[in-house]
Design a protein around this motif. Structure first.
Motif, short mmCIF file in Angstrom:
data_model
loop_
_atom_site.label_atom_id
_atom_site.label_comp_id
_atom_site.label_asym_id
_atom_site.label_seq_id
_atom_site.Cartn_x
_atom_site.Cartn_y
_atom_site.Cartn_z
N PRO A 12 0.81 -1.22 0.00
CA PRO A 12 0.00 0.00 0.00
C PRO A 12 0.85 1.27 0.00
CG PRO A 12 -0.89 -1.60 1.54
CD PRO A 12 0.44 -2.12 1.11
N ARG A 13 1.97 1.24 0.71
CA ARG A 13 2.86 2.40 0.71
C ARG A 13 3.42 2.65 -0.68
NH1 ARG A 13 3.98 0.42 6.02
NH2 ARG A 13 3.88 2.08 7.59
N ASN A 14 3.80 1.57 -1.36
CA ASN A 14 4.35 1.69 -2.70
C ASN A 14 3.37 2.39 -3.64
OD1 ASN A 14 6.46 0.55 -4.81
ND2 ASN A 14 4.43 0.16 -5.66
N ASN A 15 2.12 1.95 -3.62
CA ASN A 15 1.14 2.51 -4.55
C ASN A 15 0.70 3.92 -4.15
OD1 ASN A 15 1.41 0.02 -5.68
ND2 ASN A 15 -0.76 -0.46 -5.73
N LEU A 16 0.63 4.18 -2.85
CA LEU A 16 0.31 5.54 -2.41
C LEU A 16 1.43 6.50 -2.80
CD1 LEU A 16 -1.59 7.45 -0.93
CD2 LEU A 16 -0.50 6.78 1.23
N ALA A 17 2.66 6.01 -2.78
CA ALA A 17 3.79 6.85 -3.20
C ALA A 17 3.63 7.29 -4.65
CB ALA A 17 5.10 6.08 -3.03
N MET A 18 3.06 6.42 -5.48
CA MET A 18 2.84 6.78 -6.88
C MET A 18 1.84 7.94 -7.01
SD MET A 18 4.89 4.69 -8.25
CE MET A 18 5.78 4.89 -6.70
N ILE A 19 0.85 7.96 -6.12
CA ILE A 19 -0.13 9.04 -6.13
C ILE A 19 0.54 10.35 -5.73
CG2 ILE A 19 -2.22 9.93 -5.01
CD1 ILE A 19 -3.23 7.05 -4.87
N TYR A 20 1.34 10.30 -4.67
CA TYR A 20 2.05 11.51 -4.25
C TYR A 20 2.98 12.00 -5.35
CZ TYR A 20 0.44 10.90 0.58
OH TYR A 20 -0.32 10.80 1.72
N LEU A 21 3.63 11.06 -6.02
CA LEU A 21 4.56 11.45 -7.08
C LEU A 21 3.82 12.14 -8.22
CD1 LEU A 21 7.46 11.39 -8.12
CD2 LEU A 21 6.94 9.21 -9.19
N SER A 22 2.64 11.63 -8.57
CA SER A 22 1.87 12.24 -9.66
C SER A 22 1.43 13.65 -9.30
CB SER A 22 0.65 11.38 -10.00
OG SER A 22 -0.29 11.38 -8.94
N ASP A 23 1.36 13.93 -7.98
CA ASP A 23 1.03 15.29 -7.53
C ASP A 23 2.27 16.16 -7.39
OD1 ASP A 23 -1.65 14.63 -7.40
OD2 ASP A 23 -1.58 14.06 -5.28
N GLY A 24 3.43 15.60 -7.70
CA GLY A 24 4.67 16.36 -7.60
C GLY A 24 5.26 16.41 -6.21
N ASP A 25 4.73 15.59 -5.29
CA ASP A 25 5.22 15.59 -3.92
C ASP A 25 6.31 14.53 -3.79
OD1 ASP A 25 5.66 15.64 -1.22
OD2 ASP A 25 3.54 15.52 -0.64
N TYR A 26 7.52 14.86 -4.23
CA TYR A 26 8.62 13.92 -4.23
C TYR A 26 9.00 13.48 -2.82
CZ TYR A 26 9.32 15.57 -9.02
OH TYR A 26 9.16 15.90 -10.33
N SER A 66 7.20 13.24 0.02
CA SER A 66 6.28 12.27 0.63
C SER A 66 6.38 10.92 -0.07
CB SER A 66 4.84 12.79 0.55
OG SER A 66 4.69 13.95 1.34
N ALA A 67 6.53 10.94 -1.40
CA ALA A 67 6.67 9.69 -2.14
C ALA A 67 7.93 8.95 -1.71
CB ALA A 67 6.69 9.97 -3.64
N SER A 68 9.03 9.67 -1.60
CA SER A 68 10.29 9.04 -1.19
C SER A 68 10.19 8.47 0.22
CB SER A 68 11.43 10.07 -1.25
OG SER A 68 11.61 10.54 -2.57
N GLU A 69 9.56 9.23 1.12
CA GLU A 69 9.42 8.76 2.50
C GLU A 69 8.60 7.48 2.57
OE1 GLU A 69 7.71 10.34 6.84
OE2 GLU A 69 7.64 11.64 5.07
N SER A 111 14.85 4.62 -6.32
CA SER A 111 15.98 4.98 -7.17
C SER A 111 15.52 5.83 -8.34
CB SER A 111 16.69 3.72 -7.67
OG SER A 111 17.72 4.04 -8.58
N ASN A 112 14.38 5.46 -8.94
CA ASN A 112 13.86 6.21 -10.08
C ASN A 112 13.42 7.61 -9.69
OD1 ASN A 112 14.25 4.28 -12.06
ND2 ASN A 112 12.30 3.28 -11.67
N ILE A 113 12.87 7.76 -8.49
CA ILE A 113 12.48 9.09 -8.03
C ILE A 113 13.73 9.96 -7.88
CG2 ILE A 113 11.65 10.40 -6.04
CD1 ILE A 113 9.47 8.38 -5.69
N TYR A 114 14.77 9.41 -7.26
CA TYR A 114 16.01 10.18 -7.11
C TYR A 114 16.55 10.59 -8.48
CZ TYR A 114 16.41 8.83 -2.17
OH TYR A 114 16.22 8.66 -0.84
N THR A 115 16.55 9.63 -9.42
CA THR A 115 17.03 9.94 -10.77
C THR A 115 16.16 11.01 -11.41
OG1 THR A 115 17.83 7.67 -11.00
CG2 THR A 115 17.57 8.95 -13.02
N GLY A 116 14.85 10.90 -11.21
CA GLY A 116 13.94 11.88 -11.80
C GLY A 116 14.13 13.27 -11.25
N ILE A 117 14.35 13.37 -9.94
CA ILE A 117 14.59 14.67 -9.33
C ILE A 117 15.84 15.30 -9.92
CG2 ILE A 117 15.22 15.84 -7.18
CD1 ILE A 117 13.46 13.77 -5.73
#
Length: 296
Positions: free
Chosen positions: A89-103, A105-108, A128-134
């Motif tokens: 559930p954390r993994n998928n919720l992180a995707m929602i935060y990421l789509s909102d630009g909240d890097y 919260s997604a990383s946490e 790793s992909n979030i870090y690369t994306g940032i």
């Protein structure tokens, strides 16, 4: 360059036969990409089986894929509250935060997902992909001198995976982020920071990633520093992107990492596979050797 973030579909519990049958039907709707119908079906099932984690998760996923992230987030948050040992559930919720630009919260959330299950590779890859994306977004804005909002989240391709993981098995699984996994995250983040400093021509920060003994093929470290100073501070932009990290060897104080690097400047560009060796010196990881393995 495409970057992949993974959404996980999984079965949580080993409930009664009626629940298993309902879950199979719900899963079938999702497999057929009938997300609106799946979400409505999930809501009806939850009226009869309130709090069932399998149904809640699949209903949340259906809402998420049907672009109803608010409803999906509500279910994911409830699952995290009820089943804190579950990483999915954390993994998928992180995707929602990421789509909102909240890097942040997604990383946490992804770090916490890894903490709940040390071998949870999907969360590790996503982080790793979030870090690369940032880092890539920082390069884009630095090169274009644009003040436009971050665009990385809009370019993510979501790939669904199926995991059959009973709640009880998760609850009794060995948890906690191992020292080796934590170090892996640190090393990846270290290389992304190194590439960012290089792209931004922040010479002091860039050189700070290297050991004072590093000299490559030059007679002394100072000679290598002078060479790098001339190359990095020459006029024009530099853009470095790194990814596809493979940690080849790792111990308490030494590590070897292979990765792909894309270099772009005004008059030159290339893509190579590199190998970097690092030593832990005074509690900080420093680059001691850097080699090109192949041209891509």
């Amino acid at each position: 360059m495409h970057r992949f973030l993974y959404i996980v579909i999984f079965i949580l519990s080993t409930g009664p036969v009626f629940a298993a049958s309902s879950i199979q039907n719900l899963q079938h709707l999702i497999d057929q990409k009938l997300y609106d119908q799946a979400a409505r079906s999930g809501e009806k099932l939850l009226q009869k089986h309130a709090g069932d984690p399998d149904i809640e998760f699949l209903t949340a996923y259906a809402y998420q894929m049907n672009q109803q992230s608010g409803k999906a987030a509500k279910y994911y948050q409830e699952l995290i509250r009820q089943y804190p040992e579950l990483p999915e559930p954390r993994n998928n919720l992180a995707m929602i935060y990421l789509s909102d630009g909240d890097y942040d919260s997604a990383s946490e959330l992804l770090v916490n997902a890894i903490n709940t299950h040390r071998s949870y590779a999907t969360a590790y890859a996503n982080l790793s992909n979030i870090y690369t994306g940032i880092a890539s977004e920082a390069y884009r804005r630095a090169v274009s001198e644009s003040n436009e909002p971050d665009s990385y989240a809009n370019n993510i391709e979501l790939t669904a995976l199926t995991r059959l993981t009973p709640v009880r098995a998760r609850a009794t699984a060995e948890s906690g982020l191992t020292e080796k996994s934590a170090t892996s995250l640190t090393l990846v983040n270290q290389l992304i920071g190194w590439a960012k400093a290089w792209s931004e021509k922040d010479l002091d920060a860039y050189l700070g990633y290297y050991s004072n003994e590093h000299k490559l093929d030059y007679p002394t470290h100072r000679a290598w520093v002078e060479h790098r100073k001339k190359r990095i501070l020459r006029p024009g932009f530099i853009r470095i992107e790194v990814g596809n990290f493979r940690i080849r060897a790792q111990s308490t104080n030494r590590a070897t990492i292979d990765f792909d690097q894309s270099f772009n400047s005004l008059g030159y560009s290339d893509r190579v596979t590199k190998r970097i060796r690092l030593n832990r010196i005074n509690s900080k990881w420093k680059i001691t050797d850097e080699r090109v393995l192949s041209v891509l």
